[in-house]
Design an enzyme around this catalytic site. Structure first.
Site, PDB file in Angstrom:
ATOM      1  N   SER A 114      41.587  18.608   7.992  1.00  0.00           N
ATOM      2  CA  SER A 114      42.935  18.105   8.208  1.00  0.00           C
ATOM      3  C   SER A 114      43.269  18.095   9.704  1.00  0.00           C
ATOM      4  O   SER A 114      42.573  17.441  10.481  1.00  0.00           O
ATOM      5  CB  SER A 114      43.920  18.961   7.404  1.00  0.00           C
ATOM      6  N   HIS A 139      42.068  13.693   5.834  1.00  0.00           N
ATOM      7  CA  HIS A 139      42.904  13.172   4.748  1.00  0.00           C
ATOM      8  C   HIS A 139      44.256  12.771   5.321  1.00  0.00           C
ATOM      9  O   HIS A 139      44.505  12.919   6.513  1.00  0.00           O
ATOM     10  CB  HIS A 139      43.057  14.193   3.608  1.00  0.00           C
TER      11      HIS A 139
END
Length: 213
Positions: A114, A139
């Site tokens: 992330s 993501h």
């Protein structure tokens, strides 16, 4: 231990009993004891370990600015082992990395997921690395909000704006086109170190440290 020497030890080191190794340095003035993170900071090494949140981000930013003031022409080495975290905290680190004069070399140890992956990719071109058994995950940003319907709509739009901005920056740092980034960040997208290099998140996989001859 001083507040500044707490760097990124936070919950992971506290879970291990809060013990930080000390090293003794000999000099003409005698002996001096450092915690290991402060000693490595003298070598221009910063650790970004654990969830990205405001307090940790402020420490990383402070260290980046300190090392720039010490020597604006010498690289800084940022070691990352993070599951991700706050976008705003991460962006404060990102903007500082781009703002300061020294190149920031990023090295993934363990995982960079992330926001951790975003910061890994944000290192200086040619100086972004992973150790061979690290993993990287990209993501779309996560968010949640409770409140009046109008406020929920406002926050939902803001998350979409953040998503678009992160995708643009990730496309810039990886060399991928924007549509590819949009598609590949739609769900959790895990990559091995070698796959992260192919994708452009890093420049190389480190098996052994290259010693200067």
């Amino acid at each position: 231990m001083s507040r500044n020497s707490y760097i990124q030890q936070s919950s992971d080191i506290q879970a291990a009993g809060g013990l930080v190794p000390m090293v003794i340095e000999q000099s003409a003035r005698g002996e001096r004891a450092y915690d290991i993170y402060s000693r490595l900071l003298k070598e221009r090494v910063i650790f970004l370990v654990g969830p990205v949140e405001d307090y940790m981000a402020n420490l990383v930013v402070a260290q980046l600015l300190f090392l720039e003031a010490e020597n604006p022409d010498k690289d800084i080495h940022l070691y990352i082992n993070s599951p991700g975290g706050s976008v705003t905290a991460g962006m404060s680190i990102y903007d500082t990395m781009q703002f300061i004069k020294p190149d920031v070399s990023t090295i993934c140890i363990g995982q960079a997921c992330s926001m951790g992956a975003f910061l890994l990719a944000a290192g200086a071109k040619g100086k972004r690395h992973c150790l061979p058994n690290s993993r990287v995950m990209i993501h779309q940003p996560l968010g949640g909000f409770q409140g009046q319907a109008t406020d929920i709509e406002i926050h939902a739009q803001e998350i979409l704006n953040i998503k678009a901005r992160l995708n643009e920056l990730l496309a810039y740092h990886t060399g991928q086109d924007l549509e590819t980034i949009k598609r590949d960040t739609e769900r959790d997208n895990f990559m091995s170190a070698s796959r992260a290099a192919e994708y452009g998140l890093i420049d190389s996989v480190y098996d052994k440290r290259q010693l200067a001859s």
